[in-house]
Design a protein around this motif. Sequence first.
Motif, PDB file in Angstrom:
ATOM      1  N   VAL A 104       1.233  -1.133  -0.308  1.00  0.00           N
ATOM      2  CA  VAL A 104       0.132  -0.547  -0.313  1.00  0.00           C
ATOM      3  C   VAL A 104       0.754   1.326  -0.028  1.00  0.00           C
ATOM      4  CG1 VAL A 104      -2.693  -1.007   0.852  1.00  0.00           C
ATOM      5  CG2 VAL A 104      -0.492  -0.197   2.809  1.00  0.00           C
ATOM      6  N   GLN A 105       1.796   0.919   0.551  1.00  0.00           N
ATOM      7  CA  GLN A 105       2.803   2.172   0.816  1.00  0.00           C
ATOM      8  C   GLN A 105       3.254   2.786  -0.509  1.00  0.00           C
ATOM      9  OE1 GLN A 105       6.833   2.444   2.374  1.00  0.00           O
ATOM     10  NE2 GLN A 105       6.279   4.144   3.665  1.00  0.00           N
ATOM     11  N   ALA A 106       3.918   2.068  -1.370  1.00  0.00           N
ATOM     12  CA  ALA A 106       4.181   1.790  -2.495  1.00  0.00           C
ATOM     13  C   ALA A 106       3.052   2.473  -3.561  1.00  0.00           C
ATOM     14  CB  ALA A 106       4.785   0.548  -3.446  1.00  0.00           C
ATOM     15  N   MET A 107       2.193   1.292  -3.854  1.00  0.00           N
ATOM     16  CA  MET A 107       0.438   1.946  -4.195  1.00  0.00           C
ATOM     17  C   MET A 107       0.335   3.614  -4.172  1.00  0.00           C
ATOM     18  SD  MET A 107      -3.683   0.498  -3.459  1.00  0.00           S
ATOM     19  CE  MET A 107      -4.004   0.786  -4.835  1.00  0.00           C
ATOM     20  N   CYS A 108      -0.021   4.273  -2.970  1.00  0.00           N
ATOM     21  CA  CYS A 108      -0.123   5.929  -2.792  1.00  0.00           C
ATOM     22  C   CYS A 108       1.015   6.696  -2.776  1.00  0.00           C
ATOM     23  CB  CYS A 108      -1.041   5.545  -0.948  1.00  0.00           C
ATOM     24  SG  CYS A 108      -2.453   5.818  -0.641  1.00  0.00           S
ATOM     25  N   ARG A 109       2.240   6.362  -3.239  1.00  0.00           N
ATOM     26  CA  ARG A 109       3.126   7.351  -2.952  1.00  0.00           C
ATOM     27  C   ARG A 109       3.236   7.210  -4.722  1.00  0.00           C
ATOM     28  NH1 ARG A 109       6.950   9.095   0.662  1.00  0.00           N
ATOM     29  NH2 ARG A 109       8.504   8.978  -0.439  1.00  0.00           N
ATOM     30  N   MET A 110       3.239   6.494  -5.377  1.00  0.00           N
ATOM     31  CA  MET A 110       3.188   6.064  -7.100  1.00  0.00           C
ATOM     32  C   MET A 110       2.003   5.885  -7.432  1.00  0.00           C
ATOM     33  SD  MET A 110       5.872   4.625  -9.541  1.00  0.00           S
ATOM     34  CE  MET A 110       5.651   2.426  -8.537  1.00  0.00           C
ATOM     35  N   SER A 111       1.214   6.567  -8.277  1.00  0.00           N
ATOM     36  CA  SER A 111       0.136   6.134  -8.534  1.00  0.00           C
ATOM     37  C   SER A 111      -0.594   5.601  -9.378  1.00  0.00           C
ATOM     38  CB  SER A 111      -0.743   7.909  -8.789  1.00  0.00           C
ATOM     39  OG  SER A 111      -0.680   8.681  -9.652  1.00  0.00           O
ATOM     40  N   GLY A 112       0.729   5.211 -10.706  1.00  0.00           N
ATOM     41  CA  GLY A 112       0.421   5.120 -12.192  1.00  0.00           C
ATOM     42  C   GLY A 112       0.894   3.275 -11.841  1.00  0.00           C
ATOM     43  N   GLY A 113      -0.412   2.395 -12.993  1.00  0.00           N
ATOM     44  CA  GLY A 113      -0.099   1.285 -12.452  1.00  0.00           C
ATOM     45  C   GLY A 113      -1.026   0.117 -12.638  1.00  0.00           C
ATOM     46  N   MET A 114      -2.033   1.630 -11.959  1.00  0.00           N
ATOM     47  CA  MET A 114      -3.615   0.996 -11.869  1.00  0.00           C
ATOM     48  C   MET A 114      -4.534   0.052 -12.190  1.00  0.00           C
ATOM     49  SD  MET A 114      -3.415   1.867  -8.361  1.00  0.00           S
ATOM     50  CE  MET A 114      -1.497   2.393  -8.337  1.00  0.00           C
ATOM     51  N   THR A 115      -5.104  -0.333 -12.288  1.00  0.00           N
ATOM     52  CA  THR A 115      -5.646  -1.951 -13.148  1.00  0.00           C
ATOM     53  C   THR A 115      -7.479  -0.922 -12.961  1.00  0.00           C
ATOM     54  OG1 THR A 115      -4.618  -3.638 -11.996  1.00  0.00           O
ATOM     55  CG2 THR A 115      -6.876  -3.868 -13.348  1.00  0.00           C
ATOM     56  N   TYR A 116      -7.966  -0.066 -11.969  1.00  0.00           N
ATOM     57  CA  TYR A 116      -9.493   0.309 -12.270  1.00  0.00           C
ATOM     58  C   TYR A 116      -8.914   1.368 -11.959  1.00  0.00           C
ATOM     59  CZ  TYR A 116     -10.740  -4.727 -12.785  1.00  0.00           C
ATOM     60  OH  TYR A 116     -10.279  -5.896 -13.792  1.00  0.00           O
TER      61      TYR A 116
END
Length: 127
Positions: A104-116
Amino acid sequence: QLQLVESGGGLVQPGGSTRLSCTASGFSLEAYAIGWFRQGPGKEREGVSCISSWGESIYYADSVKGRFTISRDNAERTVYLQMNSLKYEDTAVYYCAAVQFKPVQAMCRMSGGMTYWGKGTLVTVSS
C-alpha cells in the motif's frame, strides 16, 4: 462491466467532515488493494490513503494523518474515506483506484499502474 464509482463529494465548510465511498461492480473487491487519490487545482495527483485487500495494511499521506480514515467492507464491495477537519487545501477531485499485489505504501506514493480507476468526485472546501 468492471467499474469503480465514487460518491460523497460536494461542498463542505472548513473544519467540517464528509465521507466518500468507492463501490466496485463487475469484479471481486476483496482481491484488490484500494487507494484514494486526489488532484487539486494546479496540483499534481497525489495518493491520499490506501488499504490492502482485507484492511490489514493501511497507508496515509502525511498531509491527512489524524484527519482521514480509510476503511472497507468487502461484502458491500465498498471502500470508504472518512474526512474530518477539512482544510481549504483538501479541495480536489478524489479518485479511487484498484490494483493487486502491491504494497500500500508503494501504491499510494506512486499512482501509476492501477488496474481500475473511478471517474472521480469533487470535494470543495469553502466557507
